[in-house]
Design a protein around this motif. Sequence first.
Motif, PDB file in Angstrom:
ATOM      1  N   ILE A  75     164.772  22.901 107.920  1.00  0.00           N
ATOM      2  CA  ILE A  75     164.240  23.513 109.122  1.00  0.00           C
ATOM      3  C   ILE A  75     165.290  24.330 109.844  1.00  0.00           C
ATOM      4  CG2 ILE A  75     162.335  21.986 109.541  1.00  0.00           C
ATOM      5  CD1 ILE A  75     164.100  20.163 110.903  1.00  0.00           C
ATOM      6  N   ASP A  76     166.546  24.135 109.520  1.00  0.00           N
ATOM      7  CA  ASP A  76     167.544  25.019 110.092  1.00  0.00           C
ATOM      8  C   ASP A  76     168.397  25.538 108.941  1.00  0.00           C
ATOM      9  OD1 ASP A  76     168.861  22.795 109.330  1.00  0.00           O
ATOM     10  OD2 ASP A  76     169.744  22.347 111.265  1.00  0.00           O
ATOM     11  N   VAL A 108     157.822  25.005 107.011  1.00  0.00           N
ATOM     12  CA  VAL A 108     157.066  24.439 108.125  1.00  0.00           C
ATOM     13  C   VAL A 108     157.742  24.861 109.425  1.00  0.00           C
ATOM     14  CG1 VAL A 108     156.201  22.289 109.102  1.00  0.00           C
ATOM     15  CG2 VAL A 108     156.474  22.508 106.639  1.00  0.00           C
ATOM     16  N   ASP A 109     156.950  25.379 110.353  1.00  0.00           N
ATOM     17  CA  ASP A 109     157.519  25.793 111.640  1.00  0.00           C
ATOM     18  C   ASP A 109     158.014  24.586 112.413  1.00  0.00           C
ATOM     19  OD1 ASP A 109     157.500  28.570 111.930  1.00  0.00           O
ATOM     20  OD2 ASP A 109     155.314  28.538 112.008  1.00  0.00           O
ATOM     21  N   ASP A 110     159.114  24.753 113.077  1.00  0.00           N
ATOM     22  CA  ASP A 110     159.712  23.636 113.795  1.00  0.00           C
ATOM     23  C   ASP A 110     159.605  23.830 115.302  1.00  0.00           C
ATOM     24  OD1 ASP A 110     161.181  21.648 114.869  1.00  0.00           O
ATOM     25  OD2 ASP A 110     163.082  22.214 113.939  1.00  0.00           O
ATOM     26  N   PRO A 111     158.712  23.054 115.963  1.00  0.00           N
ATOM     27  CA  PRO A 111     158.536  23.238 117.411  1.00  0.00           C
ATOM     28  C   PRO A 111     159.776  22.841 118.219  1.00  0.00           C
ATOM     29  CG  PRO A 111     157.312  21.318 116.638  1.00  0.00           C
ATOM     30  CD  PRO A 111     157.862  21.988 115.424  1.00  0.00           C
ATOM     31  N   THR A 112     160.720  22.164 117.598  1.00  0.00           N
ATOM     32  CA  THR A 112     161.880  21.703 118.373  1.00  0.00           C
ATOM     33  C   THR A 112     163.148  22.490 118.070  1.00  0.00           C
ATOM     34  OG1 THR A 112     162.627  20.080 116.750  1.00  0.00           O
ATOM     35  CG2 THR A 112     160.968  19.352 118.305  1.00  0.00           C
ATOM     36  N   SER A 141     165.251  23.565 120.997  1.00  0.00           N
ATOM     37  CA  SER A 141     165.797  22.498 121.839  1.00  0.00           C
ATOM     38  C   SER A 141     167.038  21.892 121.195  1.00  0.00           C
ATOM     39  CB  SER A 141     164.750  21.426 122.092  1.00  0.00           C
ATOM     40  OG  SER A 141     164.423  20.779 120.890  1.00  0.00           O
ATOM     41  N   ARG A 142     167.268  22.217 119.931  1.00  0.00           N
ATOM     42  CA  ARG A 142     168.454  21.673 119.276  1.00  0.00           C
ATOM     43  C   ARG A 142     169.520  22.747 119.121  1.00  0.00           C
ATOM     44  NH1 ARG A 142     166.528  19.025 114.101  1.00  0.00           N
ATOM     45  NH2 ARG A 142     165.142  20.814 114.163  1.00  0.00           N
ATOM     46  N   ILE A 200     167.620  31.947 113.198  1.00  0.00           N
ATOM     47  CA  ILE A 200     167.187  30.559 113.266  1.00  0.00           C
ATOM     48  C   ILE A 200     165.681  30.474 113.199  1.00  0.00           C
ATOM     49  CG2 ILE A 200     169.039  29.331 114.456  1.00  0.00           C
ATOM     50  CD1 ILE A 200     167.330  29.955 117.044  1.00  0.00           C
TER      51      ILE A 200
END
Lengths: 287, 402
Positions: A210-211, A236-240, A243-244, A258
């Motif tokens: 995801i990153d 998969v899209d990462d909703p967080t 925030s990280r 990102i």
Amino acid sequence: MSILIDKKTKVLVQGITGAQASFHIQRAMKYGTKVVAGVVPNKREDFHLGVPLFETVKEAVEKTKATVSVVFVPAKSAKKAIIEAIDAELDIVVVITSGISIADMMEIRQRLLKSKTILIGPNTPGVITPSEAYLGIFPDSFQKAGNIGIISRSSTLTYEVVWELNKIGIGQSTIVGLGDDFIVGTGYGEIIEKFNNDEKTDVIILIGGIDGNYELDLAYKYAGLDNKKKFIALMVDDPTALSRFDGIASEIICNGIIETYKKREVFKNAGITIVDSIQALKYELLK
Amino acid sequence: MIIHEYQAKKIFKKFGIRVPEGLVAYTPNEAKISAEKINKNGPWIVKAQIQSDSRFGGRFSDKRAGNKGGIRLSKTIDDVYSNADDMLENMLITNQTGAKGRLVSRVYVEEYIKSCKKYYLGIAIDRVKASVMLFASTVFDVDKAYFINVLEENPEEIFKLNIGTNRKITTAQANELLNFMKSNASTEEIKDFTNRLLNVFYEYDASLLEINPIGIDKEGKIWVIDAKICFDPNALHKHKDIQVMADEAEIEEREFIASKYGFQYKELNSGIGIIVNGDGLAINTMNEAKYLGMDTACFLNLKGGVDRDKIAASLKLIMTNPKVDGIFINILGGFLRCNLIADGIITVANDLGLNIPLVVRFEGTNKDEATEILEKSGLALLIAEDTQNGLYMIKKAIEEDL
């Protein structure tokens, strides 16, 4: 044929006497993996799990002709063990250990520049050729051989994908977990190429992390191949993600990417089909 | 892990890097006394100490602080007092803090360095190349999103140098940097400054070091105006002096507890609480929940090796989060053994009681053993076959529970 390993591959295990290693190696041997040696500095016994023990990788390779290693050595001493395996010119080194420092990994990557060894991991489930053998910590349910090659940056998502594919009767040729750590090994290019040349593999699936930008590197490598096999990427899209920010700040200023939509563009241009859910992946494979 | 600006500057000073004189203050009165100690005539800068970029452009939640941000030029001692008074015990909101902002419990009072030309300077690690990278830019003091735009649209405004794992830059590299900056600093000065920063970077296992900005004064002296250091969590065990700098107030309480157990915990909206054992699985489960019209209140990633007590502690975290109205435990055991999770569930259920719907899905290592443990326990929980099935079950259970 399979890529990287099969049931004939001779495997040595570094740190075999540890509790986690013992548990998982015993399972791997039961599965069919040919473990021929264990390496433990200052060994207190000659055998463990019925496998002969050696004090150095070099000696183990000389006596048993092992060609690959699985590393279970704790993070603080892992660098030494990995470099020992690279120096012994093993074909593949799979590092299960998590928590190895960035500085240690940078040093290991420097060593790899002058070596032919493929390093997989750290922090990876490993490599598996279903119904033949595995190097790592896969669940027993990974049994179904088939024509799908999988490269993944996320171990649990790999388990989920394989589980879902097996349910609809789709097996895998080889599954490679690249590892979840900040810096992981090399060999993506080679792995993609091996899958592309493997007669048992018809479709290659990438399960993206995801990153990070390792996947972009893979996409560029794939774009440069001849006679490309179908390549599907699960992103998969990462909703967080935002925030990280701090954890990946380094990433952002180094590469500036990102957001998944930017990755998608690179993938599309490389000729890779993108899906955003396991359902969509199944649909794409059954089509 | 990240430390505060004043802590980073203390480290820089120890490594012989030029930082302005400054003192930390916890009350407006302390700020005033600090200012007098630093410099009799001023001006001074009063800086809110929270761990966030873009403090200058931030705003405070309490209106008494006015519209000015968290970094303020103060010309008189009275200004120092009133600016510190505005900031302290107030919430500073920036684009990295979320809407709530972060409590300012201390300010840093510093001498103001006059007429400087400013630049961004950063040392970071390129994961793909496994190399240390040096960055400089004429664009400074902006947030990351803006910085990315600059990277993409005006790459000529950012200087990028791959230094591998070298601990020093060469004179030629220093000249390259100087050419980019078009600065009056000497080659020796810029080389010495950069090498000292690299020394800090390597000595402390930093993963990111940003000076945003550096200032170069009329005499060509280089100053650290702002400072940020992030550390590699996997190497923190080597640096006890950094560990003690961790500021618990900077981390949400539950997140902090989870991090003590080596777990990752994140709060989002209200809805279901998700416990998984991997990043990818977390994201996928949240997305599948969204397709079914459910929001995620929080997720907890157990990662790899855990024991019963850690599982119990983590379950408690989620069960005591008031925004959670049902829990879905979705475990795909490889390294992690499912039976340990089952033991943990029973421990916490006996301890706290099970007062919200709980659905458990196990797959992988020791699945059968784990399922048997739960079935025998007689607890009011549901066992699911796969992710979708589990999410349907938790949705239904929550609806019935309401």
